[in-house]
Motif scaffolding. Structure first.
Motif, PDB file in Angstrom:
ATOM      1  N   PHE A 107      36.834  39.487  51.605  1.00  0.00           N
ATOM      2  CA  PHE A 107      36.639  38.679  50.525  1.00  0.00           C
ATOM      3  C   PHE A 107      36.347  39.095  49.503  1.00  0.00           C
ATOM      4  CE2 PHE A 107      33.157  35.343  49.076  1.00  0.00           C
ATOM      5  CZ  PHE A 107      34.414  34.307  48.682  1.00  0.00           C
ATOM      6  N   LYS A 108      35.396  40.038  49.420  1.00  0.00           N
ATOM      7  CA  LYS A 108      35.108  40.913  48.084  1.00  0.00           C
ATOM      8  C   LYS A 108      35.963  41.548  47.385  1.00  0.00           C
ATOM      9  CE  LYS A 108      29.990  41.452  49.128  1.00  0.00           C
ATOM     10  NZ  LYS A 108      28.895  42.402  49.385  1.00  0.00           N
ATOM     11  N   ALA A 109      36.930  42.208  48.371  1.00  0.00           N
ATOM     12  CA  ALA A 109      38.030  42.980  47.374  1.00  0.00           C
ATOM     13  C   ALA A 109      39.125  41.947  46.988  1.00  0.00           C
ATOM     14  CB  ALA A 109      38.720  43.610  48.726  1.00  0.00           C
ATOM     15  N   SER A 110      39.065  40.794  47.667  1.00  0.00           N
ATOM     16  CA  SER A 110      40.071  39.686  47.016  1.00  0.00           C
ATOM     17  C   SER A 110      39.629  39.113  45.833  1.00  0.00           C
ATOM     18  CB  SER A 110      40.143  38.530  47.905  1.00  0.00           C
ATOM     19  OG  SER A 110      40.725  39.010  49.484  1.00  0.00           O
TER      20      SER A 110
ATOM     21  N   PHE B  23      31.083  40.452  40.806  1.00  0.00           N
ATOM     22  CA  PHE B  23      31.924  40.558  39.709  1.00  0.00           C
ATOM     23  C   PHE B  23      31.345  41.735  38.773  1.00  0.00           C
ATOM     24  CE2 PHE B  23      34.074  36.456  40.212  1.00  0.00           C
ATOM     25  CZ  PHE B  23      35.404  37.030  40.367  1.00  0.00           C
ATOM     26  N   ASP B  24      29.929  41.470  38.784  1.00  0.00           N
ATOM     27  CA  ASP B  24      29.060  42.376  37.992  1.00  0.00           C
ATOM     28  C   ASP B  24      29.054  43.966  38.706  1.00  0.00           C
ATOM     29  OD1 ASP B  24      27.804  40.385  36.455  1.00  0.00           O
ATOM     30  OD2 ASP B  24      26.223  40.197  37.657  1.00  0.00           O
ATOM     31  N   LYS B  25      29.038  44.158  39.690  1.00  0.00           N
ATOM     32  CA  LYS B  25      29.100  45.459  40.596  1.00  0.00           C
ATOM     33  C   LYS B  25      30.389  45.985  40.588  1.00  0.00           C
ATOM     34  CE  LYS B  25      24.616  44.711  42.452  1.00  0.00           C
ATOM     35  NZ  LYS B  25      23.596  44.742  43.625  1.00  0.00           N
TER      36      LYS B  25
ATOM     37  N   ILE C 219      33.580  47.406  42.696  1.00  0.00           N
ATOM     38  CA  ILE C 219      33.704  47.911  44.067  1.00  0.00           C
ATOM     39  C   ILE C 219      32.522  48.295  44.783  1.00  0.00           C
ATOM     40  CG2 ILE C 219      35.078  49.812  45.323  1.00  0.00           C
ATOM     41  CD1 ILE C 219      37.029  47.789  44.341  1.00  0.00           C
ATOM     42  N   SER C 220      31.595  48.834  43.884  1.00  0.00           N
ATOM     43  CA  SER C 220      30.315  49.264  44.699  1.00  0.00           C
ATOM     44  C   SER C 220      29.588  48.431  45.306  1.00  0.00           C
ATOM     45  CB  SER C 220      29.475  49.779  43.335  1.00  0.00           C
ATOM     46  OG  SER C 220      28.962  48.805  42.473  1.00  0.00           O
ATOM     47  N   ASP C 221      29.961  47.010  45.171  1.00  0.00           N
ATOM     48  CA  ASP C 221      29.421  45.874  45.773  1.00  0.00           C
ATOM     49  C   ASP C 221      29.837  45.610  47.314  1.00  0.00           C
ATOM     50  OD1 ASP C 221      27.412  43.713  45.869  1.00  0.00           O
ATOM     51  OD2 ASP C 221      29.094  42.413  45.789  1.00  0.00           O
ATOM     52  N   ILE C 222      30.984  46.382  47.629  1.00  0.00           N
ATOM     53  CA  ILE C 222      31.583  46.407  48.890  1.00  0.00           C
ATOM     54  C   ILE C 222      30.919  47.407  49.603  1.00  0.00           C
ATOM     55  CG2 ILE C 222      33.554  46.643  50.428  1.00  0.00           C
ATOM     56  CD1 ILE C 222      35.179  45.766  47.974  1.00  0.00           C
ATOM     57  N   LYS C 223      29.916  46.943  50.518  1.00  0.00           N
ATOM     58  CA  LYS C 223      29.154  47.852  51.315  1.00  0.00           C
ATOM     59  C   LYS C 223      29.472  48.205  52.691  1.00  0.00           C
ATOM     60  CE  LYS C 223      26.092  47.438  48.030  1.00  0.00           C
ATOM     61  NZ  LYS C 223      25.852  48.639  46.724  1.00  0.00           N
TER      62      LYS C 223
ATOM     63  N   ASN D 295      31.814  53.669  15.889  1.00  0.00           N
ATOM     64  CA  ASN D 295      31.643  54.087  17.408  1.00  0.00           C
ATOM     65  C   ASN D 295      30.749  53.371  17.961  1.00  0.00           C
ATOM     66  OD1 ASN D 295      32.217  55.144  19.852  1.00  0.00           O
ATOM     67  ND2 ASN D 295      30.988  57.122  19.305  1.00  0.00           N
ATOM     68  N   GLU D 296      31.109  52.230  18.333  1.00  0.00           N
ATOM     69  CA  GLU D 296      30.106  51.304  19.240  1.00  0.00           C
ATOM     70  C   GLU D 296      30.496  51.136  20.696  1.00  0.00           C
ATOM     71  OE1 GLU D 296      27.550  49.411  17.980  1.00  0.00           O
ATOM     72  OE2 GLU D 296      27.538  50.371  16.158  1.00  0.00           O
ATOM     73  N   SER D 297      29.650  51.168  21.603  1.00  0.00           N
ATOM     74  CA  SER D 297      29.645  51.029  22.729  1.00  0.00           C
ATOM     75  C   SER D 297      29.694  49.249  23.398  1.00  0.00           C
ATOM     76  CB  SER D 297      28.494  51.409  23.837  1.00  0.00           C
ATOM     77  OG  SER D 297      28.394  52.822  23.462  1.00  0.00           O
ATOM     78  N   PRO D 298      30.442  49.036  24.284  1.00  0.00           N
ATOM     79  CA  PRO D 298      30.543  47.520  24.449  1.00  0.00           C
ATOM     80  C   PRO D 298      29.342  47.005  25.028  1.00  0.00           C
ATOM     81  CG  PRO D 298      31.766  48.734  25.990  1.00  0.00           C
ATOM     82  CD  PRO D 298      31.236  49.757  25.162  1.00  0.00           C
ATOM     83  N   LEU D 299      28.967  45.736  24.628  1.00  0.00           N
ATOM     84  CA  LEU D 299      27.853  45.067  25.323  1.00  0.00           C
ATOM     85  C   LEU D 299      28.030  44.838  26.666  1.00  0.00           C
ATOM     86  CD1 LEU D 299      27.234  42.427  22.222  1.00  0.00           C
ATOM     87  CD2 LEU D 299      26.487  44.702  22.536  1.00  0.00           C
ATOM     88  N   ILE D 300      29.252  44.661  27.204  1.00  0.00           N
ATOM     89  CA  ILE D 300      29.408  44.211  28.713  1.00  0.00           C
ATOM     90  C   ILE D 300      30.662  45.108  28.860  1.00  0.00           C
ATOM     91  CG2 ILE D 300      28.266  42.235  28.724  1.00  0.00           C
ATOM     92  CD1 ILE D 300      31.019  40.887  28.853  1.00  0.00           C
ATOM     93  N   PRO D 301      31.054  45.549  30.092  1.00  0.00           N
ATOM     94  CA  PRO D 301      32.186  45.994  30.364  1.00  0.00           C
ATOM     95  C   PRO D 301      33.491  45.141  30.020  1.00  0.00           C
ATOM     96  CG  PRO D 301      30.687  46.557  31.878  1.00  0.00           C
ATOM     97  CD  PRO D 301      30.051  45.406  31.246  1.00  0.00           C
ATOM     98  N   ILE D 302      34.558  45.652  29.510  1.00  0.00           N
ATOM     99  CA  ILE D 302      35.698  44.957  29.155  1.00  0.00           C
ATOM    100  C   ILE D 302      36.328  44.298  30.410  1.00  0.00           C
ATOM    101  CG2 ILE D 302      37.356  46.590  29.161  1.00  0.00           C
ATOM    102  CD1 ILE D 302      38.698  45.336  26.852  1.00  0.00           C
TER     103      ILE D 302
END
Length: 552
Positions: free
Chosen positions: A246-249, A228-230, A232-236, A161-168
């Motif tokens: 643009f961000k949504a695209s 890409f990192d954040k 949907i939360s990056d759309i302010k 049981n290992e968590s991903p290093l970065i989100p898939i």
């Protein structure tokens, strides 16, 4: 079968083609086309084994009826330290008498060899042909029957049981980002203007290095990788509507492979729907409805687009880019957009943004080989550009542009490099200059690059002037000396008369010219009538005439 100099990945010929197409060895959860194994339920990471276990290496023997064969990928262990840099993220896992590491993905750059069970299996893989993948990208293919002499029936379930290093989702977006980069590389390689070639390559460098993307316009010059990192939360809420779209695209187009879909009105509506309704003002909702009505009218033919639609100053970059993609992406993919730009029918900001979005939409793996590099090493090296996505636990590999010139100074090119490996090589040769510089070399005079459009000849004798080769109009060129006088206004009247009298002599074949209050000598020549003897006369005359004026 331990080998401390290598790590091993168990896979199959079908997945291998997908790895080559995307340039990374990705976990099964990143694509519906990748096979999963019953003994290993984690789909967010790739297993890299310390040694080869023939039972697990043979696992995909059971799928031969699906027209695939098992393979073992031999990996350079440098991937652990030179690509993934934080040690605590890469602990060695031990289970079922096996030892392996888990990584989010592996760039194909680190593949040393590919092992097959038999010559027939190897030939089976070599015969696989797709329009988007070159199976020759890794040439070291080896028949290693001892790697596959076990039985897949002996494979035991690995209870870990290992968590991903970065989100898939982040791993999945690599394919999209490389798609954007490769399309821009294609544009740079096919640009006739050296200035534009350099600009587009520099745009790629800034894009990867999270720097200013001024070509898109000030409001869109944001850190795309941070979006890409954040997610949907990056759309302010404070973002303008254009930036929200643009961000949504960016997020929608990189969320999955869309090679079988078209960019129609419904798809664009899905992009807009990605914006949380809670952060939209009533005015913004009305603007979105107006835009969706417009694309429906365009799609149905009720609103025909005029030839100058995408060049009008009033056009909003992101809205226009989506419309351009909806109306122009067909069987020729991005080529119609590129041709429209060359004909002056698309603004540059719309052109660049639409190609970026197209790359995200199609993904690198789905791009036709027509758009990709022909050099196998470049096909491997582009996988290293995935490094910025590992910024949370990896020092980003440096991306830089390097100007190169051949030893004979005839050819010039720009290399886009990552971690000292070349991703692409773009010629900035001008055939006009190439021909003249070659003849000058034959005449005994070496001209070196002095910027994109000027060459310079420097003599070993410091008393002999530097000569500059400059392209003129209608196949003419000019050889010009360094300044005879750097400040013409300081010359006394009698000195100027002496210069003009000397220049009027029949044996004085150079012309006297003034530029920016400086006095030069020059010789103009039609390139089509140039020969070696004429080049020698031009150079020697300028040198002698320069000395004559300096001795006055």
């Amino acid at each position: 079968m331990k080998n401390k100099k290598s790590l091993y990945i168990y896979s199959n010929s079908s997945d291998l083609s997908l790895f080559f197409a995307s340039s990374i060895i990705a976990p099964s959860g990143t694509s519906k086309g990748l096979k999963s194994s019953a003994y290993f339920e984690i789909d967010h990471s790739v297993q890299l084994f310390n040694s080869v276990n023939s039972d697990y290496a043979s696992y995909f023997d059971k799928n031969r009826e699906e027209n695939l064969v098992p393979v073992v990928l031999e990996i350079n262990p440098a991937v652990l330290n030179s690509f993934y840099s934080i040690d605590e993220k890469k602990s060695l896992i031990k289970t079922n008498s096996l030892e392996f590491y888990l990584l989010p993905f592996v760039p194909i750059y680190f593949v040393k060899n590919i092992h097959f069970a038999s010559r027939d299996d190897l030939e089976h893989f070599n015969q696989i042909k797709f329009g988007n993948v070159n199976n020759s990208v890794i040439d070291n293919k080896i028949v290693s029957p001892n790697f596959f002499d076990g039985s897949y029936k002996k494979c035991k379930h690995m209870d870990i049981n290992e968590s991903p290093l970065i989100p898939i989702s982040k791993t999945s977006s690599i394919d999209s980002l490389l798609g954007s980069i490769q399309i821009l590389i294609y544009v740079a390689k096919n640009e006739t203007s050296t200035t534009k070639t350099r600009q587009y390559l520099d745009f790629i460098k800034r894009f990867i290095n999270r720097e200013d993307l001024y070509e898109l316009g000030e409001r869109y010059s944001l850190d795309i990788l941070e979006t890409f990192d954040k997610g949907i939360s990056d759309i302010k809420e404070r973002d303008s509507l254009e930036v929200k779209v643009f961000k949504a695209s960016l997020l929608k187009l990189s969320s999955e492979a869309f090679q079988d879909k078209t960019m129609d009105a419904d798809f664009i509506e899905d992009i807009v729907d990605l914006i949380p309704g809670s952060i939209l003002s009533k005015e913004e909702e009305e603007q979105i409805e107006q835009f969706l009505d417009l694309i429906e009218d365009i799609s149905s033919g009720e609103f025909p687009l005029k030839d100058d639609f995408f060049t009008e100053e009033k056009r909003v970059t992101i809205w226009s880019s989506l419309i351009l993609l909806m109306t122009q992406i067909g069987s020729r993919e991005a080529l119609d957009i590129i041709e429209m730009f060359k004909k002056g029918r698309v603004r540059e900001d719309i052109f660049i943004m639409s190609l970026m979005l197209f790359g995200l939409f199609r993904n690198y793996s789905s791009l036709d080989l027509f758009f990709k590099e022909a050099d196998m090493s470049y096909l491997r090296n582009i996988s290293l550009l995935s490094s910025p996505l590992l910024s949370d636990f990896q020092d980003g590999l440096p991306v830089e542009l390097i100007d190169k010139t051949s030893p004979d100074n005839i050819s010039k090119w720009i290399e886009l490099k990552v971690s000292n490996e070349t991703v692409t090589n773009v010629s900035i040769d001008d055939p006009f200059y190439t021909s003249i510089v070659a003849q000058a070399n034959e005449a005994g005079f070496s001209f070196e690059s002095y910027g994109d459009d000027i060459y310079v000849h420097k003599d070993l004798d410091k008393d002999v002037p530097d000569l500059f080769l400059i392209k003129g109009a209608k196949n003419n060129f000019r050889l010009k000396t360094e300044p005879v006088s750097k400040n013409l206004s300081k010359l006394k009247k009698e000195n100027l008369i002496e210069i003009l009298q000397a220049a009027s002599d029949f044996d004085f074949r150079s012309s006297v010219i003034v530029e920016k209050n400086m006095l030069f000598l020059k010789r103009d020549q039609l390139s089509s009538t140039l020969d070696i003897e004429e080049m020698q006369l031009m150079v020697n005359d300028l040198k002698e005439n320069f000395k004559t004026l300096k001795d006055l």
